[in-house]
Write an enzyme that holds these catalytic residues in place. Sequence first.
Site, PDB file in Angstrom:
ATOM      1  N   ASP A 197      10.476 -11.166   3.180  1.00 33.76           N
ATOM      2  CA  ASP A 197      11.103 -11.839   1.518  1.00 33.76           C
ATOM      3  C   ASP A 197      12.029 -11.016   1.623  1.00 33.76           C
ATOM      4  OD1 ASP A 197       7.900 -10.401   2.275  1.00 33.76           O
ATOM      5  OD2 ASP A 197       8.156  -8.612   0.752  1.00 33.76           O
ATOM      6  N   ASP A 198      11.942 -12.116   0.064  1.00 25.22           N
ATOM      7  CA  ASP A 198      13.143 -12.308  -0.723  1.00 25.22           C
ATOM      8  C   ASP A 198      13.930 -13.483  -0.412  1.00 25.22           C
ATOM      9  OD1 ASP A 198      12.112  -9.663  -1.021  1.00 25.22           O
ATOM     10  OD2 ASP A 198      13.980  -8.966  -0.600  1.00 25.22           O
ATOM     11  N   HIS A 247       6.458 -14.154  -4.450  1.00 27.38           N
ATOM     12  CA  HIS A 247       7.203 -12.778  -4.640  1.00 27.38           C
ATOM     13  C   HIS A 247       7.402 -11.825  -6.198  1.00 27.38           C
ATOM     14  CE1 HIS A 247       8.076  -9.318  -2.519  1.00 27.38           C
ATOM     15  NE2 HIS A 247       9.903  -9.659  -2.028  1.00 27.38           N
ATOM     16  N   HIS A 271      11.762 -10.958  -9.049  1.00 28.45           N
ATOM     17  CA  HIS A 271      11.843  -9.451  -8.121  1.00 28.45           C
ATOM     18  C   HIS A 271      12.745  -8.255  -8.385  1.00 28.45           C
ATOM     19  CE1 HIS A 271      12.832  -7.394  -4.497  1.00 28.45           C
ATOM     20  NE2 HIS A 271      12.563  -7.824  -3.690  1.00 28.45           N
ATOM     21  N   HIS A 290      12.760  -9.224   5.993  1.00 21.94           N
ATOM     22  CA  HIS A 290      13.496  -9.950   4.909  1.00 21.94           C
ATOM     23  C   HIS A 290      14.291 -11.097   5.639  1.00 21.94           C
ATOM     24  CE1 HIS A 290      12.593  -5.989   3.359  1.00 21.94           C
ATOM     25  NE2 HIS A 290      12.284  -6.476   1.683  1.00 21.94           N
TER      26      HIS A 290
HETATM   27 ZN   LIG Z   1      11.946  -7.840  -1.952  1.00 21.99          ZN
END
Ligand SMILES: [Zn+2]
Length: 299
Positions: free
Chosen positions: A110-111, A161, A165, A254
């Site tokens: 993620d991210d 995503h 955020h 991540h």
């Molecule tokens: Zn995230």
Amino acid sequence: MENRKFVAVPHKTFIALLLLTGTVCLSLTIPANLQFSQLLGINRSKIKEVNAEANNQQKFAEFQTAMEASLNEQFKRQNLLSGAPTSFNGKIIYDIKPAVNKKVIALTFDDGPWENTTTQILNILKQNNIKATFFVVGSALQNNPELGKQIVTEGHVIANHTWNHWYHFMNPQAAAFEIDQTTKLIYKLTGVKTNLFRPPGGHLSNGLVAYARSKNYATLMWSADSRDFQQPPPATMVNTVLEYARPGGIVLLHDGGGDRTKTVQALPQIITKLQQQGYSFVTIPELLEMEKMSEKSEK
Ligand SMILES: [Zn+2]
């Protein structure tokens, strides 16, 4: 009656004069060495040219139709590989129950995309011949478009995503922006129309998931949290993943959003240890497809 005869003569004379004048004029305008048949010949070749052009246009139109059909097929295939099966539309998924004897697990990142760490993670995955799923943040993707393209060209799945955020509550308009803008950018850069969504922080009630479900996204949570955002020693991270790993599971890691050095350090061990336990790695669409298959086989 007399009048009629008298009138008819000048008419004939007039027509004859007109024809004569016409012939003289034509002979003046046509070059002496050019025959009438040649004139016709020019016309015929022009007709041929026009016909040939029409044939070419038809062929081009046929070619265009064939190309469009191929591209549609390509998108369809790509989406089969990059999205959730329609049976998961609007659902929230933490893991799946795979078909018997399938010890599969999905790594998710993620991210990102994030400078350095995304590249390092992509390299580790390539070395181990593993495909994973990347839940990208729209604003990060805008900053690193080439990494976003690389994720897809190297066979991984790219998913949504949100753009910023954010964790706070969002009304439908704000949620629409967060999700739609990210999906649009993913599509613009990679040609992938994703229907996979993961809410930041796993928040299910701040408006984002409600919007995602209304738009038929499958919401992907996780079953094995590496807690890598706390930056524990790599060995601890490996143990945490192993503790929660199970067939059909989804591992949360991540590649962006902060210093992910520890994640990069732990990843080769996470892969090796899971492989030693008999796991093979799949993307989220592959994982979901397996649940669908196991549902079918149970019926
Ligand atoms: Zn995230």
